[in-house]
Structure formats: structure tokens, C-alpha cells
Design a protein around this motif. Structure first.
Motif, PDB file in Angstrom:
ATOM      1  N   VAL A   3      41.483  37.524  44.829  1.00 56.53           N
ATOM      2  CA  VAL A   3      41.628  37.307  43.396  1.00 56.53           C
ATOM      3  C   VAL A   3      42.512  38.402  42.822  1.00 56.53           C
ATOM      4  CG1 VAL A   3      40.398  37.014  41.213  1.00 56.53           C
ATOM      5  CG2 VAL A   3      39.290  36.366  43.357  1.00 56.53           C
ATOM      6  N   HIS A   4      43.478  38.027  41.999  1.00 53.53           N
ATOM      7  CA  HIS A   4      44.372  38.988  41.363  1.00 53.53           C
ATOM      8  C   HIS A   4      43.967  39.137  39.900  1.00 53.53           C
ATOM      9  CE1 HIS A   4      47.138  38.929  44.837  1.00 53.53           C
ATOM     10  NE2 HIS A   4      46.776  37.652  44.917  1.00 53.53           N
ATOM     11  N   LEU A   5      43.551  40.339  39.523  1.00 48.25           N
ATOM     12  CA  LEU A   5      43.098  40.610  38.160  1.00 48.25           C
ATOM     13  C   LEU A   5      44.131  41.460  37.447  1.00 48.25           C
ATOM     14  CD1 LEU A   5      39.393  41.573  39.000  1.00 48.25           C
ATOM     15  CD2 LEU A   5      40.291  39.323  38.402  1.00 48.25           C
ATOM     16  N   GLU A   6      44.432  41.093  36.206  1.00 53.01           N
ATOM     17  CA  GLU A   6      45.460  41.791  35.437  1.00 53.01           C
ATOM     18  C   GLU A   6      44.886  42.724  34.376  1.00 53.01           C
ATOM     19  OE1 GLU A   6      48.685  41.612  36.083  1.00 53.01           O
ATOM     20  OE2 GLU A   6      48.368  40.182  37.720  1.00 53.01           O
ATOM     21  N   SER A   7      43.566  42.658  34.134  1.00 50.08           N
ATOM     22  CA  SER A   7      42.984  43.441  33.049  1.00 50.08           C
ATOM     23  C   SER A   7      41.489  43.624  33.283  1.00 50.08           C
ATOM     24  CB  SER A   7      43.193  42.721  31.708  1.00 50.08           C
ATOM     25  OG  SER A   7      42.464  41.498  31.692  1.00 50.08           O
ATOM     26  N   LEU A   8      40.895  44.551  32.521  1.00 51.54           N
ATOM     27  CA  LEU A   8      39.452  44.743  32.579  1.00 51.54           C
ATOM     28  C   LEU A   8      38.722  43.496  32.094  1.00 51.54           C
ATOM     29  CD1 LEU A   8      39.047  48.428  31.311  1.00 51.54           C
ATOM     30  CD2 LEU A   8      38.896  47.577  33.654  1.00 51.54           C
ATOM     31  N   GLU A   9      39.306  42.801  31.140  1.00 51.22           N
ATOM     32  CA  GLU A   9      38.690  41.566  30.649  1.00 51.22           C
ATOM     33  C   GLU A   9      38.604  40.528  31.770  1.00 51.22           C
ATOM     34  OE1 GLU A   9      36.507  39.318  28.466  1.00 51.22           O
ATOM     35  OE2 GLU A   9      37.184  41.286  27.753  1.00 51.22           O
ATOM     36  N   GLN A  10      39.634  40.459  32.594  1.00 45.98           N
ATOM     37  CA  GLN A  10      39.590  39.540  33.724  1.00 45.98           C
ATOM     38  C   GLN A  10      38.565  39.998  34.759  1.00 45.98           C
ATOM     39  OE1 GLN A  10      43.457  38.717  35.386  1.00 45.98           O
ATOM     40  NE2 GLN A  10      44.032  37.388  33.692  1.00 45.98           N
ATOM     41  N   MET A  11      38.402  41.310  34.926  1.00 46.38           N
ATOM     42  CA  MET A  11      37.365  41.825  35.821  1.00 46.38           C
ATOM     43  C   MET A  11      35.992  41.358  35.336  1.00 46.38           C
ATOM     44  SD  MET A  11      36.384  43.796  38.437  1.00 46.38           S
ATOM     45  CE  MET A  11      37.438  45.212  38.836  1.00 46.38           C
ATOM     46  N   ARG A  12      35.773  41.442  34.004  1.00 42.03           N
ATOM     47  CA  ARG A  12      34.494  41.016  33.438  1.00 42.03           C
ATOM     48  C   ARG A  12      34.279  39.516  33.637  1.00 42.03           C
ATOM     49  NH1 ARG A  12      36.614  44.308  29.102  1.00 42.03           N
ATOM     50  NH2 ARG A  12      35.746  46.413  29.260  1.00 42.03           N
ATOM     51  N   SER A  13      35.325  38.743  33.452  1.00 41.03           N
ATOM     52  CA  SER A  13      35.227  37.292  33.628  1.00 41.03           C
ATOM     53  C   SER A  13      34.929  36.942  35.076  1.00 41.03           C
ATOM     54  CB  SER A  13      36.527  36.611  33.189  1.00 41.03           C
ATOM     55  OG  SER A  13      36.771  36.813  31.819  1.00 41.03           O
ATOM     56  N   PHE A  14      35.593  37.633  35.991  1.00 41.61           N
ATOM     57  CA  PHE A  14      35.361  37.415  37.410  1.00 41.61           C
ATOM     58  C   PHE A  14      33.917  37.750  37.773  1.00 41.61           C
ATOM     59  CE2 PHE A  14      35.134  39.794  41.479  1.00 41.61           C
ATOM     60  CZ  PHE A  14      35.203  38.716  42.347  1.00 41.61           C
ATOM     61  N   ALA A  15      33.420  38.895  37.302  1.00 41.26           N
ATOM     62  CA  ALA A  15      32.051  39.307  37.604  1.00 41.26           C
ATOM     63  C   ALA A  15      31.041  38.315  37.032  1.00 41.26           C
ATOM     64  CB  ALA A  15      31.789  40.706  37.052  1.00 41.26           C
ATOM     65  N   ALA A  16      31.314  37.815  35.830  1.00 37.84           N
ATOM     66  CA  ALA A  16      30.414  36.856  35.200  1.00 37.84           C
ATOM     67  C   ALA A  16      30.381  35.545  35.987  1.00 37.84           C
ATOM     68  CB  ALA A  16      30.837  36.602  33.759  1.00 37.84           C
ATOM     69  N   ALA A  17      31.540  35.101  36.462  1.00 40.44           N
ATOM     70  CA  ALA A  17      31.594  33.873  37.259  1.00 40.44           C
ATOM     71  C   ALA A  17      30.810  34.038  38.554  1.00 40.44           C
ATOM     72  CB  ALA A  17      33.050  33.498  37.550  1.00 40.44           C
ATOM     73  N   LEU A  18      30.934  35.212  39.162  1.00 43.38           N
ATOM     74  CA  LEU A  18      30.195  35.473  40.391  1.00 43.38           C
ATOM     75  C   LEU A  18      28.692  35.561  40.114  1.00 43.38           C
ATOM     76  CD1 LEU A  18      30.209  36.113  43.401  1.00 43.38           C
ATOM     77  CD2 LEU A  18      30.614  38.519  42.829  1.00 43.38           C
ATOM     78  N   ALA A  19      28.317  36.189  39.007  1.00 43.15           N
ATOM     79  CA  ALA A  19      26.906  36.353  38.663  1.00 43.15           C
ATOM     80  C   ALA A  19      26.192  35.015  38.569  1.00 43.15           C
ATOM     81  CB  ALA A  19      26.775  37.117  37.343  1.00 43.15           C
ATOM     82  N   ASP A  20      26.895  33.991  38.128  1.00 44.14           N
ATOM     83  CA  ASP A  20      26.291  32.667  38.000  1.00 44.14           C
ATOM     84  C   ASP A  20      25.838  32.107  39.340  1.00 44.14           C
ATOM     85  OD1 ASP A  20      26.578  32.564  35.260  1.00 44.14           O
ATOM     86  OD2 ASP A  20      28.474  31.451  35.317  1.00 44.14           O
ATOM     87  N   HIS A  21      26.368  32.660  40.431  1.00 40.88           N
ATOM     88  CA  HIS A  21      26.053  32.138  41.760  1.00 40.88           C
ATOM     89  C   HIS A  21      25.173  33.086  42.574  1.00 40.88           C
ATOM     90  CE1 HIS A  21      28.837  28.701  41.471  1.00 40.88           C
ATOM     91  NE2 HIS A  21      29.514  29.506  40.686  1.00 40.88           N
ATOM     92  N   LEU A  22      24.698  34.147  41.947  1.00 44.76           N
ATOM     93  CA  LEU A  22      23.843  35.104  42.650  1.00 44.76           C
ATOM     94  C   LEU A  22      22.373  34.784  42.426  1.00 44.76           C
ATOM     95  CD1 LEU A  22      25.711  38.465  41.903  1.00 44.76           C
ATOM     96  CD2 LEU A  22      25.893  36.996  43.929  1.00 44.76           C
ATOM     97  N   ARG A  23      21.558  35.178  43.394  1.00 54.01           N
ATOM     98  CA  ARG A  23      20.123  34.956  43.288  1.00 54.01           C
ATOM     99  C   ARG A  23      19.387  36.095  43.979  1.00 54.01           C
ATOM    100  NH1 ARG A  23      21.193  29.729  46.961  1.00 54.01           N
ATOM    101  NH2 ARG A  23      21.097  30.649  49.036  1.00 54.01           N
ATOM    102  N   ALA A  24      18.087  36.145  43.764  1.00 49.11           N
ATOM    103  CA  ALA A  24      17.270  37.193  44.377  1.00 49.11           C
ATOM    104  C   ALA A  24      17.461  37.189  45.893  1.00 49.11           C
ATOM    105  CB  ALA A  24      15.799  36.974  44.029  1.00 49.11           C
ATOM    106  N   GLY A  25      17.599  38.380  46.459  1.00 49.28           N
ATOM    107  CA  GLY A  25      17.818  38.522  47.893  1.00 49.28           C
ATOM    108  C   GLY A  25      19.267  38.723  48.281  1.00 49.28           C
ATOM    109  N   ASP A  26      20.180  38.569  47.325  1.00 50.03           N
ATOM    110  CA  ASP A  26      21.603  38.724  47.642  1.00 50.03           C
ATOM    111  C   ASP A  26      21.986  40.188  47.786  1.00 50.03           C
ATOM    112  OD1 ASP A  26      22.163  36.032  47.757  1.00 50.03           O
ATOM    113  OD2 ASP A  26      22.905  35.904  45.698  1.00 50.03           O
ATOM    114  N   LEU A  27      22.860  40.443  48.752  1.00 51.97           N
ATOM    115  CA  LEU A  27      23.386  41.778  49.011  1.00 51.97           C
ATOM    116  C   LEU A  27      24.892  41.741  48.864  1.00 51.97           C
ATOM    117  CD1 LEU A  27      23.186  44.722  50.150  1.00 51.97           C
ATOM    118  CD2 LEU A  27      23.324  43.700  52.445  1.00 51.97           C
ATOM    119  N   LEU A  28      25.427  42.636  48.007  1.00 48.70           N
ATOM    120  CA  LEU A  28      26.871  42.771  47.812  1.00 48.70           C
ATOM    121  C   LEU A  28      27.288  44.150  48.284  1.00 48.70           C
ATOM    122  CD1 LEU A  28      25.899  40.558  45.732  1.00 48.70           C
ATOM    123  CD2 LEU A  28      27.839  41.231  44.332  1.00 48.70           C
ATOM    124  N   ILE A  29      28.280  44.218  49.156  1.00 50.61           N
ATOM    125  CA  ILE A  29      28.781  45.489  49.678  1.00 50.61           C
ATOM    126  C   ILE A  29      30.174  45.716  49.108  1.00 50.61           C
ATOM    127  CG2 ILE A  29      29.372  46.788  51.754  1.00 50.61           C
ATOM    128  CD1 ILE A  29      27.353  45.079  53.301  1.00 50.61           C
TER     129      ILE A  29
END
Length: 201
Positions: A3-29
Motif C-alpha cells: 500500500v502506498h500512503l501519501e499522508s498521515l490521513e491516509q495512514m489513519r484510513s488504512f489503519a481504520a480499514a484494517l481494524a474492521d477486519h481484526l478480532r480477538a486473538g489477532d497478532l500484528l508484527i
């Protein structure tokens, strides 16, 4: 997936999109040089997950738990930078919280994989790192302001659980306005598997 991010706002949008798919037990490295944006990403993730407490670099505390304010899983934020080996990571007793929390481990590559065979590898690279090669300079904190906010983020799902979930994650991220995603359908497949798929067009 890259993913190519151009701004902090895009970083926030990317993180929010990923958060929608996370659940208890998930590990992110999380992997990235000092100042790459690992803590900024985790802050954005925590906001999207609606967890309590200010997320800062946990270097001196090593691990912090941020409970959910909306009944979801807690976010456990770990900084493995000062850990010498996997045994020290084991001493944190993260296993007891892993099943009930979403765990994010900064500097966890080579150490945190032992916690779960199913995990998400996220590598954040500032564009100025890519242009200048690896910069081993120290003293820059993830929260320091940098002139260039462009980032490249490589996301790779490991284990059967993430192989099943990655297509939905890739579709959600690809749908974000203004983000460029490289080959979302094939980026996480081993070269030989991709070659064996045949032409399905």
C-alpha cells in the motif's frame, strides 16, 4: 499487499480499514526503522478500535494494555526493541492475553512469531528510506514530525486464518479513495503458487 500512503490521513484510513477486519486473538508484527511510523499506525489502529488510553511508544514499559470502550477486544501494544531474545518475550506472559486481545508488537520480527503461527506482518517504510537506502541514524522517535509523510506499507498474512481473511482485507484497503495498492490479489502468494494458478480470465 503493498500500500502506498501519501499522508498521515491516509495512514489513519488504512489503519481504520484494517481494524474492521481484526478480532480477538489477532497478532500484528510491525517492522520499520526508527521514525517509520509504527507508533503512528498503532495510534490510528487504537482510535479505530475505540480503545482507552493514549497510545505512545512503550519502549520503557515494553507492554501496555488498552481496554476497549465499546465492548470489543483490548489492544495490547508491545515494544520488543529492548528484548534480547524470545525468552524475554515469553516472560511478558502475552500468551495469557493473546486470545482475548488484539496484540501489536513493534520490532517483533524474529521474536513474536512464536506467539502464533497465524499473524499479520506489517512493514512500514518511509519513502525517503527507499530513496536513500537504509538509514541507521538514531534519535528519531516515531512521534517526531517528518517533512515527508509518504510511506510504503507491506502487509503479509501468515497462517491459514489470514490466508482466508486477506482477500477481504485487500478489497477493503483497495476501495479507499486515493490509495494505490500493488497487485492486491497476488502480493501474498508464494511465487510458485501464483505461477500454478493458470489463466482464469
Amino acid at each position: 499487499m503493498r500500500v502506498h500512503l501519501e499522508s498521515l490521513e491516509q495512514m489513519r484510513s488504512f489503519a481504520a480499514a484494517l481494524a474492521d477486519h481484526l478480532r480477538a486473538g489477532d497478532l500484528l508484527i510491525l517492522t520499520g526503522n526508527l521514525g517509520a511510523g509504527k507508533t503512528t499506525f498503532t495510534q490510528s489502529l487504537g482510535k479505530a478500535l475505540d480503545v482507552a488510553g493514549r497510545i505512545t511508544s512503550p519502549t520503557f514499559v515494553i507492554a501496555r494494555e488498552h481496554p476497549s470502550r465499546s465492548g470489543g477486544p483490548a489492544l495490547v501494544h508491545v515494544d520488543a526493541y529492548r528484548l534480547a531474545d524470545g525468552e524475554e518475550l515469553e516472560d511478558l506472559d502475552l500468551d495469557s492475553e493473546l486470545d482475548e486481545s488484539i496484540t501489536v508488537v513493534e520490532w517483533g520480527a524474529g521474536l513474536a512469531e512464536q506467539l502464533s503461527s497465524d499473524h499479520l506482518d506489517i512493514t512500514i517504510t518511509p519513502v525517503w528510506d527507499e530513496d536513500a537506502g537504509d538509514d541507521d541514524s538514531v534519535g528519531m522517535d516515531d512521534e517526531d514530525e517528518v517533512e515527508d509523510e509518504r510511506r510504503t506499507v507491506d502487509v503479509t498474512g501468515r497462517g491459514d486464518a489470514w490466508i482466508e481473511r486477506m482477500p477481504a482485507v485487500e478489497a477493503a484497503v483497495s476501495a479507499l479513495a486515493g490509495l494505490r495498492v500493488d497487485d492486491p490479489a497476488s502480493a501474498d502468494l508464494p511465487a510458485e503458487d501464483f505461477a500454478d494458478e493458470g489463466d482464469e480470465s
